[in-house]
Structures are given as structure tokens and as C-alpha cells.
Design a protein around this motif. Structure first.
Motif, PDB file in Angstrom:
ATOM      1  N   GLU A  43      -0.486 -26.922 -15.529  1.00 41.88           N
ATOM      2  CA  GLU A  43       0.672 -26.351 -14.986  1.00 41.88           C
ATOM      3  C   GLU A  43       1.752 -27.406 -14.866  1.00 41.88           C
ATOM      4  O   GLU A  43       1.277 -28.372 -14.764  1.00 41.88           O
ATOM      5  CB  GLU A  43       0.560 -25.350 -13.841  1.00 41.88           C
ATOM      6  N   SER A 259      -4.671 -15.217 -17.132  1.00 39.10           N
ATOM      7  CA  SER A 259      -3.349 -14.879 -16.555  1.00 39.10           C
ATOM      8  C   SER A 259      -2.380 -15.080 -17.682  1.00 39.10           C
ATOM      9  O   SER A 259      -1.126 -14.428 -17.570  1.00 39.10           O
ATOM     10  CB  SER A 259      -2.606 -15.801 -15.665  1.00 39.10           C
ATOM     11  N   PRO A 261      -0.268 -13.720 -20.956  1.00 43.16           N
ATOM     12  CA  PRO A 261      -0.072 -12.620 -21.592  1.00 43.16           C
ATOM     13  C   PRO A 261      -0.554 -13.008 -23.265  1.00 43.16           C
ATOM     14  O   PRO A 261       0.252 -14.143 -23.815  1.00 43.16           O
ATOM     15  CB  PRO A 261       1.371 -12.230 -21.524  1.00 43.16           C
ATOM     16  N   VAL A 263      -0.199 -11.434 -27.390  1.00 43.70           N
ATOM     17  CA  VAL A 263       0.219 -10.414 -28.285  1.00 43.70           C
ATOM     18  C   VAL A 263      -0.712  -9.380 -28.804  1.00 43.70           C
ATOM     19  O   VAL A 263      -0.660  -8.482 -29.307  1.00 43.70           O
ATOM     20  CB  VAL A 263       0.840 -11.058 -29.492  1.00 43.70           C
ATOM     21  N   LEU A 271      -1.551  -8.026 -15.685  1.00 44.92           N
ATOM     22  CA  LEU A 271      -2.433  -9.575 -15.869  1.00 44.92           C
ATOM     23  C   LEU A 271      -2.901  -9.963 -14.469  1.00 44.92           C
ATOM     24  O   LEU A 271      -2.713  -9.586 -13.534  1.00 44.92           O
ATOM     25  CB  LEU A 271      -1.157 -10.204 -16.029  1.00 44.92           C
ATOM     26  N   ALA A 273      -3.077 -12.342 -12.245  1.00 45.18           N
ATOM     27  CA  ALA A 273      -2.089 -13.399 -11.651  1.00 45.18           C
ATOM     28  C   ALA A 273      -3.194 -14.279 -10.941  1.00 45.18           C
ATOM     29  O   ALA A 273      -4.021 -13.828 -10.462  1.00 45.18           O
ATOM     30  CB  ALA A 273      -0.949 -12.856 -10.911  1.00 45.18           C
TER      31      ALA A 273
ATOM     32  N   ASP B 188       5.573 -21.198 -14.497  1.00 41.17           N
ATOM     33  CA  ASP B 188       4.340 -21.405 -14.831  1.00 41.17           C
ATOM     34  C   ASP B 188       3.494 -20.025 -15.230  1.00 41.17           C
ATOM     35  O   ASP B 188       3.719 -19.173 -14.649  1.00 41.17           O
ATOM     36  CB  ASP B 188       3.448 -22.298 -14.037  1.00 41.17           C
ATOM     37  N   VAL B 189       2.534 -20.110 -16.256  1.00 40.15           N
ATOM     38  CA  VAL B 189       1.766 -18.897 -16.656  1.00 40.15           C
ATOM     39  C   VAL B 189       1.505 -18.149 -15.165  1.00 40.15           C
ATOM     40  O   VAL B 189       1.503 -16.890 -15.240  1.00 40.15           O
ATOM     41  CB  VAL B 189       0.770 -18.931 -17.399  1.00 40.15           C
ATOM     42  N   SER B 190       0.675 -18.788 -14.317  1.00 42.44           N
ATOM     43  CA  SER B 190       0.103 -18.161 -13.519  1.00 42.44           C
ATOM     44  C   SER B 190       1.070 -17.364 -12.509  1.00 42.44           C
ATOM     45  O   SER B 190       0.819 -16.313 -11.968  1.00 42.44           O
ATOM     46  CB  SER B 190      -0.866 -19.003 -12.397  1.00 42.44           C
ATOM     47  N   VAL B 191       2.250 -18.069 -12.258  1.00 41.79           N
ATOM     48  CA  VAL B 191       3.345 -17.560 -11.557  1.00 41.79           C
ATOM     49  C   VAL B 191       3.972 -16.298 -12.372  1.00 41.79           C
ATOM     50  O   VAL B 191       4.476 -15.337 -11.787  1.00 41.79           O
ATOM     51  CB  VAL B 191       4.212 -18.634 -11.110  1.00 41.79           C
ATOM     52  N   GLN B 192       4.303 -16.400 -13.670  1.00 38.86           N
ATOM     53  CA  GLN B 192       4.697 -15.728 -14.377  1.00 38.86           C
ATOM     54  C   GLN B 192       4.041 -14.361 -14.387  1.00 38.86           C
ATOM     55  O   GLN B 192       4.572 -13.363 -14.292  1.00 38.86           O
ATOM     56  CB  GLN B 192       4.911 -16.326 -15.951  1.00 38.86           C
ATOM     57  N   ALA B 193       2.668 -14.452 -14.355  1.00 41.34           N
ATOM     58  CA  ALA B 193       1.815 -13.136 -14.282  1.00 41.34           C
ATOM     59  C   ALA B 193       2.199 -12.438 -13.055  1.00 41.34           C
ATOM     60  O   ALA B 193       2.269 -11.383 -13.083  1.00 41.34           O
ATOM     61  CB  ALA B 193       0.334 -13.637 -14.499  1.00 41.34           C
ATOM     62  N   GLN B 194       2.412 -13.138 -11.947  1.00 39.40           N
ATOM     63  CA  GLN B 194       2.607 -12.534 -10.665  1.00 39.40           C
ATOM     64  C   GLN B 194       3.962 -11.707 -10.761  1.00 39.40           C
ATOM     65  O   GLN B 194       4.314 -10.539 -10.398  1.00 39.40           O
ATOM     66  CB  GLN B 194       2.774 -13.508  -9.486  1.00 39.40           C
ATOM     67  N   ASN B 197       3.759  -8.683 -13.153  1.00 38.67           N
ATOM     68  CA  ASN B 197       3.141  -7.634 -12.573  1.00 38.67           C
ATOM     69  C   ASN B 197       4.020  -6.849 -11.520  1.00 38.67           C
ATOM     70  O   ASN B 197       4.055  -5.585 -11.390  1.00 38.67           O
ATOM     71  CB  ASN B 197       1.961  -8.035 -11.978  1.00 38.67           C
ATOM     72  N   ALA B 218       4.695 -12.327 -26.755  1.00 39.64           N
ATOM     73  CA  ALA B 218       3.718 -11.805 -25.687  1.00 39.64           C
ATOM     74  C   ALA B 218       4.069 -11.185 -24.628  1.00 39.64           C
ATOM     75  O   ALA B 218       3.545 -10.354 -24.117  1.00 39.64           O
ATOM     76  CB  ALA B 218       2.574 -13.143 -25.656  1.00 39.64           C
ATOM     77  N   VAL B 219       5.017 -11.958 -23.856  1.00 39.46           N
ATOM     78  CA  VAL B 219       5.615 -11.460 -22.565  1.00 39.46           C
ATOM     79  C   VAL B 219       6.332  -9.984 -22.763  1.00 39.46           C
ATOM     80  O   VAL B 219       6.298  -9.334 -22.237  1.00 39.46           O
ATOM     81  CB  VAL B 219       6.737 -12.458 -22.089  1.00 39.46           C
TER      82      VAL B 219
END
Ligand SMILES: Nc1ncnc2c1ncn2[C@@H]1O[C@H](COP(=O)(O)OP(=O)(O)O)[C@@H](O)[C@H]1O
Ligand code: SF4
Ligand code: SF4
Ligand SMILES: [Mg+2]
Lengths: 328, 330
Positions: A43, A259, A261, A263, A271, A273, B188-194, B197, B218-219
Motif C-alpha cells: 500500500e 479486501s 473488489p 469483477v 468486502l 476491510a 489504498d485497497v484496505s481503506v477503500q474497502a472500509q 462498505n 470492480a469497484v
């Protein structure tokens, strides 16, 4: 085993900041063979770019390299070289492609002149040969109408085309090592796919070694032989790409993978998270850097930083690796 | 040829929306051309496409920021494009927007309390105490501790936290429509997921209708009930999320989906090869179908005739002369 091009030994890179020393890269070691692509994924802030700049020796004056750090490129230690020696290495032995192609391009020079300069400096080519070679290179990287484009300026090109030119410059002197730091992050998906194809083809045709740095697990999945996952300045897992996805050991890698997403997911899937955020690199926690966010953490995780252990192929920095019983 | 079914029960109706930016007396950017989409109450419409395809221009035109060049935007039966002054200000309470750059979209000099309370302040709603209580409630809703956050400033928060604060601000007037423009793209993906959601949770709890714009397919799939694909200012295809991803029939939708890098080393990568070349300029878009200069299936008809929007199955519309009906994508 193939010929080892790059041998990074205990690389530590820190920055002096107002709040104290920031340990951006913290004891990274790995080797890379000719013809192979290593993906480095993590990240933002995990140290990917500082690692790539440490290898290229393109660090700002505020940086400090650890006393025990060594970077051997074709057996020669880059950390012991003068700027003059390094300048002769960058191009013929190592080259880098950045996220923003304008980092490598001069807006006031035609793209042809920029490639020619590199060829004339390193390979001592004549002006006429260099120009012919520049057109060849632009053709090789898929720039349409290379004989016309050679006289154009960067601003006359789209982002994807500029990245192609940056790649042409990077490969002009046939380096042994190519580092691509988020080369497609600023580009649209269809252009991204084309640029990644191009990099892959160049590595294969020219038998280089590549480090492909990205925050995107999707990019490493299809394009790398091995993958190193970085967290808080450290490699926390490294494995052949298939093993990393199917025999994940490090809880951070697993959390990152779930975490994302995809397709292929059904719409509205919740997700997984990762709560919280990466640690402060100025005052890191004493134990495993992932412990504050890790679902599997126990007291022992906070006592000491887990060492990278495992097999020659697959390593992880975790005292309670996942799926170990199930592993073959 | 079937005309699209008229959508009488839609909450947000976008019809023939056109956005043009004048460059000079003769030239203009055709950012969005006759875009039509209808969204039911409580539904999320995803809008995808590559940079410059007109997604953000369409979103801003829905928000009347600025008003579109032509076309109609109706929210809950009310035409927004003809509203002026106080009437528009009043209607704005019903539709709010969140943007891509969470930190830049918050005023660095204001406290979190004042940032989140701003819409109430502008609308002249409540006393100072009532506003503060409402801000606390909103921060709590988005997972930010109000006691710790209220008096601090944006730079003291991470990108993900700033995006939560933007969401609190956008929701404080209890809007019915939330427009998200690349709202998680910088995370970032981990935060994006939060944050994804959180948006899903809020949508359920508050019955929000959403327009969700992103370049990330995908998002978009994760939050959308239906998805519209745009290319160079035009709608290519619109269908429910499952259909767009499983059975895309527009060549551009296929191309876009095939280019998504899947986080799976064994994923099949059957790419649709585009005709090499640059994205045409929206100042001089190609005649006929705007995708024809890159489309491997283009014929002479594609040059001569703008493809009409046809409904090929209930709720699945496409603008292409030669939709890829026979083969189905994996
Ligand atoms: N010139 C610098 N001075 C101080 N800190 C820096 C500098 N460059 C990077 N850092 C810090 O080093 C850490 C790692 O950064 P970076 O390598 O850019 O991460 P990544 O590329 O993985 O996003 C971050 O905390 C970042 O803020
Ligand atoms: S060492 Fe402990 S905290 Fe760190 S990843 Fe492993 S289980 Fe989690
Ligand atoms: S109308 Fe023609 S050019 Fe356009 S997408 Fe369909 S086949 Fe391709
Ligand atoms: Mg970086």
C-alpha cells in the motif's frame, strides 16, 4: 539457477524528518535473476518507491543508507560508488520507469533528441546512427508513425504514448535491470494492459531482469514470476506468484487479497476491510508491524519483529503463518 | 428496433443530457452527448468509462454544477435544469456529491465541526447547539469519534478518514440522491474497502439513491445495481450489474472488461485487441459511432450512422450496429 543480476543485502533507508528518523526501508534483502520479473506490491507508504530509488541510488540528500546495506548489480556494489560511476551504470546496466513519464522527459526537447542524447553519451553513437536507432526504439515500443513522432515534443503525446517513450529511453542502452515503479497507475485500464504487455515483451526479448512495483494485486498476478509484499518498509512475504495467491502465509497478504473488489464477485458483496492503518514509521511498534491490525495477533507478536523465514522459494515474516498444516 | 421502455417509476431521470464546453467561437468539447439513464429510488447506478469519457461532466450536470447545455434532469418528478436562485438552492438539499480527493475537498483552515455543519449553516437550519449535535450524530454514523474529531482540522486525518468526513458533510441535510465521483479512487485497497462498505451500509439505512462514478470496474460492480458504460461522451451500454459483467454485448464494454487486471494468476486473459492508435479528441469526435476508430468490428455503416440506443432485453440497452450477441463473455 540462472545468472544473478541483482543482490540486495539488508537495505535500510531512513530519512531525517522534523519528528525524528523515518525508517522507510527496513532491512530488505532479495536476489533477482536474469530474465525474471519480481513484483513488489504494497500500500502507499510501504516503502516501494524508496526501495526502487535506493537501488537506483536516486535518493535525496536527507536520506541515510544503513551501514550494513549492500546493493550488488552484476556483482558491483552500488552503495560504494561515486555519482560519476553511478551515472555510467544508469542506462547500460540499470534503468527506471516512473509513474509519471514526465519525470524522465524534458518538455523542451523533442523525444528523438532525448533518446539520441542517451545513445550518444553511453554508446558513443554518431548523431546519424543515434537518430536511426531512436526511430527503431520508438517503433519497438509501439509508437505509431515513429519517423514522424521522433521530432515531436512530449506535450504532443497522450499519457500512454509518453510512457512508451519513457520505456524507449529506459531500454535504449539495453540495461540488465529495469525497474518500473507504478508504470501504469496514472493510465486507463486499456492503456495499462498495453503498457504492461510492452514491458513484458521487452523483458523477454532483451532478456533483462525487471522489478515491477505496484499497489495492484491484479497487475502482479498476471505479470510476475515472484512477488514480494511490503509492509512498513519490510518484505513480509515473498513467493512465486502462484504460491503467493494459493498458499498465502502472511496474514497481511491474506487480508490485502480479501479486501480487493473483484469483477468476478457478485454485486454488493461485503468486502473484508482491514481496519486501522499502517504504523508510524518514526515510532514503529516493537513487534510485528501488522500486529495492531492483525486478526490472528497474540501477545508473542508484540515482543519481537518476526524474521523472514520459510523455504528458499517462499518466505514470510510471521510467527503464526496461515495454512501451514495444509501445505504440501 | 425497440425503443427503450419509458421509466415512469424512476426517481432520477436523465434524458438527452448534453454537456459542451466552448473552446472558441467555432470549436467546442463534446463532453457528453444525449446521455439518457433512469434510476429508481434506492437504486445505485454505476457510471464507468476511461478518463475523458464524460463521466464527471455528466455527474456535475446532474448536480447542476454547472447546468447542462441541453437535456433534462428530473429528481422525484421535479425538473432541475430550469430551477433558478432560491428554488435551486432549496432543491439542492435533496442531492449532494462527494469527490475524489478527500483531503483537497475539505477546507484546511476549518475545524471538522464547521466543515460538516456548513450545509446546515448555508441552509440556515438550527441553532449552533442543534447543528453541533447533528454534526456529532453524522460523524458517529460514518465511524469517526465526534469527541476526538470535532475541533481538529483535516490535515490531522488520513485520506480514508477525510473521505468519511466528506460523506458526513454530504449526508447532513438528509439528501435522497448521493453522487459519488471517483470517491474511493485515491484510497489504498484496505481503506477503500472500509469506505465502500460504509457507503453500502448507509445506502441501506438511509434509503439513498446513488450515482456512482468510477474508472474501476470492480469497484463499480460492488456497489451498483445497474451500470452504464460511456465512451467519448456517449452511452455505449446500460444493464443490471450482473448482465454488464457477464454478457456485455457492446465491443467497448468487452474491451474494458477484458483489460481489468484480475488478482488471480490463473485468470483467463482473452483480450479484445483494439485497433492501435490514440483516443480521438472530443472536440472532433468521429462520425457515426464514436468508438469506430478503435473498434475491431467496425463496418462502413458505423462511419455513416450514429447507432441508436436499442433495448435488446428488458432493462438492457446498447448503442451499437453490430452488438456481440452470439458469443457470450466468460
Ligand atoms: N524524501 C523523503 N523524506 C522523508 N520521508 C520520505 C521521503 N520519501 C519518502 N518518505 C517516506 O517514506 C515512506 C515510504 O514511502 P514510499 O517508498 O514512497 O512508499 P510507496 O512507494 O510504497 O508508496 C513513507 O512514510 C514516506 O512518507
Ligand atoms: S506475527 Fe502475529 S501479528 Fe504479525 S502477522 Fe503473524 S500473527 Fe499477525
Ligand atoms: S457501432 Fe460499429 S464501431 Fe460502434 S461499437 Fe458497434 S460495431 Fe463497433
Ligand atoms: Mg510509490
Amino acid at each position: 539457477m540462472g545468472e544473478i543480476i541483482l543482490d540486495v543485502r539488508n537495505q535500510r533507508t531512513a530519512f531525517a524528518t522534523g519528528r525524528g528518523m523515518l525508517q522507510a526501508v527496513d532491512g530488505v534483502s532479495f536476489t533477482l535473476e536474469r530474465g525474471k520479473t519480481l513484483g513488489v506490491v504494497g500500500e502507499s507508504g510501504s516503502g516501494k518507491s524508496v526501495l526502487s530509488r535506493s537501488i537506483m541510488r536516486l535518493l535525496p540528500g536527507t536520506s541515510m543508507t544503513g551501514p550494513g546495506s549492500q546493493i550488488l548489480l552484476n556483482g558491483k556494489d552500488l552503495t560504494a560508488m561515486t555519482e560519476n560511476q553511478l551515472r555510467r551504470m544508469r542506462g547500460p546496466e540499470m534503468a527506471i520507469v516512473f509513474q509519471d513519464p514526465m519525470t524522465a522527459l524534458n518538455p523542451t526537447l523533442s523525444i528523438g533528441k532525448q533518446i539520441m542524447e542517451v545513445l550518444m553519451f553511453h554508446l558513443k553513437m554518431s548523431k546519424r546512427d543515434a537518430r536511426a536507432k531512436a526511430v527503431d526504439l520508438l517503433k519497438a515500443v509501439g509508437l505509431p508513425q515513429p519517423d514522424v513522432r521522433v521530432d515531436q515534443y512530449p506535450h504532443q503525446l497522450s499519457g500512454g504514448m509518453r510512457q512508451r517513450v519513457a520505456i524507449a529511453i529506459a531500454i535504449a542502452c539495453e540495461p540488465d535491470l529495469l525497474i518500473a515503479d507504478e508504470p501504469t497507475t496514472a493510465l486507463d485500464v486499456t492503456v495499462q494492459a498495453e503498457i504492461l504487455d510492452l514491458l513484458q515483451r521487452m523483458v523477454r526479448e532483451r532478456n533483462m531482469a525487471m522489478i515491477l512495483i505496484t499497489h495492484d494485486m491484479g497487475v502482479v498476478a498476471g505479470r510476475c514470476d515472484d512477488v514480494a509484499v511490503m509492509y512498513a518498509g519490510k518484505i513480509v512475504e515473498k513467493a512465486p506468484v502462484r504460491s503467493l495467491f494459493s498458499e498465502t502465509r502472511m496474514p497481511y497478504t491474506a487480508a490485502l487479497l480479501s479486501s480487493i473488489p473483484r469483477v468476478t464477485d457478485p454485486p454488493h458483496r461485503k468486502l473484508d476491510a482491514i481496519e486501522g492503518r499502517p504504523p508510524d514509521l518514526i515510532n514503529p511498534p516493537p513487534g510485528c508491524p501488522f500486529a495492531p491490525r492483525c486478526r490472528h495477533a497474540e501477545d508473542a507478536c508484540n515482543r519481537a519483529v518476526p524474521e523472514l523465514t520459510g523455504t528458499a522459494d517462499h518466505q514470510w515474516a510471521c510467527i503464526k503463518p496461515l495454512n501451514t498444516e495444509a501445505a504440501a | 428496433m425497440n425503443a427503450p421502455t419509458p421509466n415512469i417509476d424512476s426517481f432520477l431521470s436523465i434524458d438527452n443530457l448534453t454537456v459542451e464546453y466552448p473552446l472558441s467561437r467555432r470549436a467546442k468539447v463534446h463532453a457528453v452527448t444525449e446521455f439518457t439513464a433512469h434510476v429508481k429510488r434506492g437504486e445505485t447506478l454505476g457510471l464507468v468509462g476511461e478518463s475523458g469519457c464524460g463521466k464527471s461532466s455528466a455527474a456535475r450536470a446532474v448536480m447542476q454544477l454547472p447546468r447542462p447545455t441541453s437535456g433534462s434532469v428530473r429528481l422525484d418528478g421535479q425538473e432541475l435544469t430550469t430551477l433558478r436562485g432560491a428554488a435551486l438552492q432549496h432543491a439542492r438539499r435533496k442531492f449532494q456529491m462527494i469527490f475524489q480527493d478527500p483531503i483537497a475537498s475539505l477546507n484546511p483552515r476549518q475545524t471538522i465541526r464547521d466543515i460538516v455543519a456548513a450545509p446546515l449553516e448555508i441552509a440556515g437550519i438550527g441553532t449552533k447547539e442543534e447543528q453541533t449535535a447533528k454534526v456529532a450524530e453524522m460523524l458517529d454514523l460514518v465511524g469517526i469519534n465526534p469527541d476526538q474529531a470535532m475541533e481538529r482540522r483535516p490535515h490531522e486525518f488520513s485520506g480514508g478518514q477525510c473521505q468519511r468526513i466528506s460523506i458526513a458533510r454530504a449526508l447532513i441535510l438528509s439528501p435522497e440522491l448521493l453522487v459519488c465521483d471517483e470517491a474511493v479512487s485515491a484510497l489504498d485497497v484496505s481503506v477503500q474497502a472500509q469506505v465502500l462498505n460504509l457507503l453500502e451500509k448507509l445506502k441501506g439505512e438511509l434509503g439513498l439513491t446513488m450515482l456512482f462514478i468510477s474508472h474501476d470496474l470492480a469497484v463499480v460492480k460492488h456497489v451498483s445495481d445497474r451500470v452504464a458504460v460511456m465512451y467519448l461522451g456517449k452511452l455505449c451500454e446500460l444493464a443490471d450489474a450482473e448482465t454488464i459483467y457477464r454478457k456485455p454485448v457492446h465491443p467497448y464494454t468487452r474491451t474494458l472488461l477484458a483489460a481489468v487486471p484480475e488478482p488471480d494468476p490463473d485468470a483467463l486473459r482473452d483480450r479484445v485487441e483494439l485497433i492501435p492508435g490514440e483516443l480521438p479528441s472530443p472536440v472532433n469526435p468521429p462520425s457515426g459511432c464514436r468508438f469506430r476508430t478503435r473498434c475491431p468490428f467496425a463496418t462502413a455503416r458505423c462511419t455513416d450512422e450514429v447507432p441508436a440506443i436499442r433495448e435488446i432485453a428488458p432493462g438492457h440497452t446498447v448503442a451499437c450496429h453490430h452488438p456481440l450477441m452470439e458469443h457470450s463473455a466468460a
